[in-house]
Structures are given as C-alpha cells and as structure tokens.
Design an enzyme around this catalytic site. Sequence first.
Site, PDB file in Angstrom:
ATOM      1  N   HIS A   1       0.988  -1.159  -0.151  1.00 20.45           N
ATOM      2  CA  HIS A   1      -0.088   0.060  -0.037  1.00 20.45           C
ATOM      3  C   HIS A   1       0.996   1.227   0.109  1.00 20.45           C
ATOM      4  O   HIS A   1       0.568   2.210  -0.865  1.00 20.45           O
ATOM      5  CB  HIS A   1      -0.889  -0.171   1.286  1.00 20.45           C
ATOM      6  CG  HIS A   1      -1.772   0.893   1.391  1.00 20.45           C
ATOM      7  ND1 HIS A   1      -2.855   1.349   0.378  1.00 20.45           N
ATOM      8  CD2 HIS A   1      -2.083   2.077   2.305  1.00 20.45           C
ATOM      9  CE1 HIS A   1      -3.513   2.116   0.780  1.00 20.45           C
ATOM     10  NE2 HIS A   1      -2.926   2.848   1.764  1.00 20.45           N
ATOM     11  N   PHE A   2       1.921   1.366   0.988  1.00 21.33           N
ATOM     12  CA  PHE A   2       2.780   2.496   0.972  1.00 21.33           C
ATOM     13  C   PHE A   2       4.284   2.109   0.138  1.00 21.33           C
ATOM     14  O   PHE A   2       5.220   1.758   0.537  1.00 21.33           O
ATOM     15  CB  PHE A   2       3.221   2.759   2.371  1.00 21.33           C
ATOM     16  CG  PHE A   2       2.085   3.241   3.244  1.00 21.33           C
ATOM     17  CD1 PHE A   2       1.821   4.748   3.147  1.00 21.33           C
ATOM     18  CD2 PHE A   2       1.263   2.615   3.937  1.00 21.33           C
ATOM     19  CE1 PHE A   2       0.763   5.184   3.889  1.00 21.33           C
ATOM     20  CE2 PHE A   2       0.203   3.129   4.689  1.00 21.33           C
ATOM     21  CZ  PHE A   2      -0.180   4.481   4.728  1.00 21.33           C
TER      22      PHE A   2
END
Length: 328
Positions: A303-304
């Site tokens: 996600h990051f």
Amino acid sequence: MKNLATTVLIAIALFSCGSKNEALAPPPSTSTQEVMVSKEYATQYKSIEIDGIDVAYREAGNPKNQTIVLLHGFPASSHQYRKVFAQLSGEYHLIAPDYPGFGNSDFPDAKDYTYTFDTIASTIDTFLEKKGINSYTLMIQDYGAPIGFRIATAHPERVTAIINQNGNAYEEGLGEAWAGIKALWKHRTTETETALLPAFSLEGLKWQYTHGVRNIETVNPDSWNLDYLRLSRPNAHAVQLDLFYDYQNNVKLYPKWQQYLRDHQPPLLIVWGKNDAFFPESGAEAFKKDVKTIDYNIYDTGHFALEEDGDAIIKKISAFMKTLHTRA
C-alpha cells in the site's frame, strides 16, 4: 557541585568547537552561494491557520520551480513523503499538508469540525489558496485521491499533472480489505464499528505498512508508531470511523472524477504497489479507460509503495516532471 561545573565547562567547550566548525568555509567543490541556497530551500516544518485550525505542513525547494502538492493517505501524514522531500527538493517546490486530525495539524473536536472528505478537501483547497499556490502537480495516495480529485474537479485549470501512488477512483479498484467498511456503510452499528477497531491497533497499523512488501526490513517502523500515537488520542477512533463511513460518498463521486479525466486528460504518472489489499492493481489498470497517455509503473510491493521502492519511484517522478517542462 564541582563535577557539575566541570560538566558544564566541557559542554560549553564542545559547543564552541562545533560553532567554529560550522563557520568554516565549505569544501572547495561547493561554493558558499550553493550552500546558502541548499539551506534556504531545505525542508521546513510550518503551520498556517485555516478557519481557526492550525494546518501543519512541510515545504521544501525553490517556489520558482514546478510545484508538487503531496496529499497523504490513511493513517499517515506528510511524514510518508519524507523520501520525496529528501531527494527532490533541489529540483522542485514541494509542499505537503497534514489534514486536520492527522499528523501535526490541529485535532478539532467533531462538534466543531465535520470529519468528511468534502470538509477536508475544502480545508486543503483553502490552504493552497492562502499559500498562493495556483498551479501544481498533485501527488495522491489513498485518502489523498478523494481529496485531490475534489480539488482537481473544482479547479482543473490549476492542476498541471497527477502523480498517483495507489490513489483510487474506480469501483474495480476497491480490494478485499474493504469488506468491513462496506458492512459499516450498509448498517452503521456498534457491532460494525467494533469490527473495524483492530485497524487502529499497533499490529493493525503495522500490517497496513508491511502487507505485500518483499522485505519488511525496508519499511521504517517509525511510520506506524507515529500513527499509533496519534490514533491513541481521545476520540481519534470515532473520527476515523466517521471518515470510513463517509468514504462511500467518494465512491458516488467516481463517475464525476472519471469524467474530469476524460475531459481534461491531465498528464498521469502511475506508480502503484500491486499487492495493496485496499487498492490492488485493478485500480491502476482502470485509469487506462479514461486517460489516453499514462506513464504506467507497477511495483511488487504494498500500500505504501514509497517505503520499499522509494528510490525507483522518485526517479520516475523526476523524469515525469521533466516531460511536463518539455510540454510547457
């Protein structure tokens, strides 16, 4: 007392030595003027009052250069863009606000500030206007997408391009991790709210940063520990649940944002972590339906994506921004 006096004298001596060293001329290969410029445009941590709320932000680079406005996601803050600031402030003007209730911004009571994406987008839009920033590339991630697209649809003439790191605008981009939040949308009860509370735990926050990465040791644990500290404040969970519930209104706006993309065709850089449980690669793929020309890049991470693949992504950003200069 004698020992204390000795310690103080040693400390003063060390400080004096340090001050003298700082005053020394820079190495022959670096001019004094260059040193002054680099210090002048190094990252600064500021705040500005917007409608009675102190909005914290980090800013770096020469304002005469192209501006990139970096909008963070949940549960993060402008801290998530620290690598971009470290590597690109010499080329671009960078500015990244913390939303109210996030990062170092004020955390107003929900009775005084309505925690919806409409309200936060309005606050950030006012922030940009108060800063006099009226031409910029938007970098969006997670919550940064619904905030950024609201700003872009309100002021399409101001947005010169979009850099998208796992910022969704399509229903097919909503991954399996949305199941609990969709249940909240259908029936907001104590039961459906309680089911989401693990997302705010230390382990839950760590999972959001580390799920889908190749090597967990590349992810800075300061990120989820900082987020946990902020989410441990009184009423923080209630505010985040309000935003979870309001996210359904973002989905309702997807057709409007897609129309904006079709009508205005903003230059688009996709730098997407394909293992994101919230916004999988199908969300990135969907942009191809509406934007004719995309610099499309998918990374084997979560996600990051900046955490694990920051160096590669930042090189892509720099190259992409140079193409904008050529077009201009």
